[in-house]
Structures are given as structure tokens and as C-alpha cells.
Motif scaffolding. Structure first.
Motif, mmCIF file in Angstrom:
data_model
loop_
_atom_site.group_PDB
_atom_site.id
_atom_site.type_symbol
_atom_site.label_atom_id
_atom_site.label_comp_id
_atom_site.label_asym_id
_atom_site.label_seq_id
_atom_site.Cartn_x
_atom_site.Cartn_y
_atom_site.Cartn_z
ATOM 1 N N ALA A 157 18.475 18.039 120.888
ATOM 2 C CA ALA A 157 19.553 17.807 121.836
ATOM 3 C C ALA A 157 20.269 19.131 122.098
ATOM 4 O O ALA A 157 20.402 19.970 121.196
ATOM 5 C CB ALA A 157 20.533 16.782 121.287
ATOM 6 N N VAL A 158 20.700 19.308 123.342
ATOM 7 C CA VAL A 158 21.435 20.520 123.685
ATOM 8 C C VAL A 158 22.666 20.614 122.784
ATOM 9 O O VAL A 158 23.374 19.636 122.580
ATOM 10 C CB VAL A 158 21.831 20.514 125.175
ATOM 11 N N GLY A 159 22.875 21.775 122.234
ATOM 12 C CA GLY A 159 23.965 22.013 121.286
ATOM 13 C C GLY A 159 23.473 22.117 119.851
ATOM 14 O O GLY A 159 24.228 22.505 118.965
ATOM 15 N N SER A 160 22.196 21.784 119.628
ATOM 16 C CA SER A 160 21.669 21.807 118.263
ATOM 17 C C SER A 160 21.624 23.212 117.682
ATOM 18 O O SER A 160 21.912 23.387 116.492
ATOM 19 C CB SER A 160 20.272 21.176 118.226
ATOM 20 N N CYS A 161 21.262 24.210 118.477
ATOM 21 C CA CYS A 161 21.242 25.588 117.942
ATOM 22 C C CYS A 161 22.620 25.979 117.427
ATOM 23 O O CYS A 161 22.743 26.556 116.344
ATOM 24 C CB CYS A 161 20.776 26.579 119.012
ATOM 25 N N VAL A 162 23.648 25.642 118.182
ATOM 26 C CA VAL A 162 25.011 25.961 117.755
ATOM 27 C C VAL A 162 25.359 25.166 116.500
ATOM 28 O O VAL A 162 25.944 25.710 115.557
ATOM 29 C CB VAL A 162 26.018 25.707 118.893
ATOM 30 N N LEU A 163 24.967 23.889 116.455
ATOM 31 C CA LEU A 163 25.213 23.081 115.254
ATOM 32 C C LEU A 163 24.584 23.723 114.021
ATOM 33 O O LEU A 163 25.203 23.803 112.962
ATOM 34 C CB LEU A 163 24.631 21.677 115.421
ATOM 35 N N ILE A 178 19.727 17.900 116.250
ATOM 36 C CA ILE A 178 19.610 16.498 116.627
ATOM 37 C C ILE A 178 18.293 16.337 117.378
ATOM 38 O O ILE A 178 18.151 16.816 118.502
ATOM 39 C CB ILE A 178 20.786 16.065 117.518
ATOM 40 N N PRO A 179 17.299 15.708 116.748
ATOM 41 C CA PRO A 179 16.013 15.556 117.417
ATOM 42 C C PRO A 179 16.121 14.616 118.611
ATOM 43 O O PRO A 179 16.969 13.722 118.630
ATOM 44 C CB PRO A 179 15.099 14.983 116.341
#
Length: 144
Positions: free
Chosen positions: A63-69, A77-78
Motif C-alpha cells: 500500500a502507498v505509504g508503506s516505505c515511509v512506515l 501493508i501488503p
């Protein structure tokens, strides 16, 4: 204020996932729509623009934002691809314990907080529409 970013942690996660999905950095970068150099920066623990992280997320089926997470200490988030009449959608794999009643409660609370003048009937209608859309996209189970 967000947590400091651990780009080395992100680099390891991106490289591990890339090796599962792609034969090379170049192939992964092309899939993401970023340059090979941008992808290399991420895998080398160097910062890039947040928009680039979002493109990399999609290429890695996150999910977009996973790299930042990940960089802030969380987990990716797969997502899975769900085909509907409207095309193919990327849907986050949410925990199965999320039920339609949970969604209705979340929507009701959110609507009341942002649009307090709406009637109870209108709030229920919005909640029902969201639940049906989530079912259509495969996020929530079908109605019994």
C-alpha cells in the motif's frame, strides 16, 4: 511530528522484496516508473522524494505509504489485486477481524465528526455504501 526515518531499515526491506519479485533493479525501477538511480538510492539507504517512495510501494505490492512506515519502524501493508467490473484494484490486506459492523461504526464516527448536520438515515446510507464498495473490492466478506 513524524518519527525519524531509518533509511537503512527501509533499504533492507526494499531490497529483500525486490529480490522476491524482480530479476534486477532496472526491471523493478521500470515497473515503478522511477529511474534506476532513484531505486538504487533507496536500496543504498539514501533519501528520495516521498512521491518516489509511493511509486516503489506500488511496484512492490505494498500500500502507498508503506516505505515511509518501514522507515519509521513499522511494517509494509501488503496489497492484492482484485478484478472487478471497473478494472483491477489494489486492495490492502486488512486483518480478517475487520467486520462490516466495524466499518459502519468507523464511518459513523467520522461522518458525525466532520458533518454533524447529517441525519442518522443519511449516515447509515453512507456507511452502507462504503461497506458494499469494500465487499465489491474484496476487502470485506460477502453478506451471508
Amino acid at each position: 511530528m513524524s518519527a525519524p526515518r531509518d533509511l537503512d531499515r527501509l533499504a533492507k526491506a526494499v531490497k529483500t522484496r525486490r529480490l522476491e519479485l524482480y530479476s534486477s533493479r532496472l526491471t523493478a525501477a521500470k515497473s515503478a516508473g522511477v529511474s534506476k538511480d532513484t531505486w538504487a538510492k533507496v536500496e543504498d539507504g539514501l533519501p528520495v522524494r516521498d512521491v518516489s517512495y509511493g511509486k516503489i510501494d506500488r511496484a512492490l505490492d505494498w500500500a502507498v505509504g508503506s516505505c515511509v512506515l518501514i522507515a519509521e519502524g513499522g511494517d509494509p501493508i501488503p496489497v492484492r489485486h482484485v478484478e472487478t467490473e471497473g478494472g483491477v484494484h489494489m486492495v490492502a490486506d486488512v486483518p480478517q477481524k475487520l467486520l462490516p459492523a466495524d466499518v459502519r461504526h468507523i464511518v459513523s464516527d467520522s461522518v458525525m465528526a466532520t458533518a454533524p448536520g447529517l441525519s442518522g438515515g443519511k449516515i447509515k446510507q453512507i456507511s452502507d455504501q462504503i461497506v458494499e464498495e469494500l465487499r465489491r473490492r474484496g476487502v470485506l466478506p460477502e453478506a451471508p
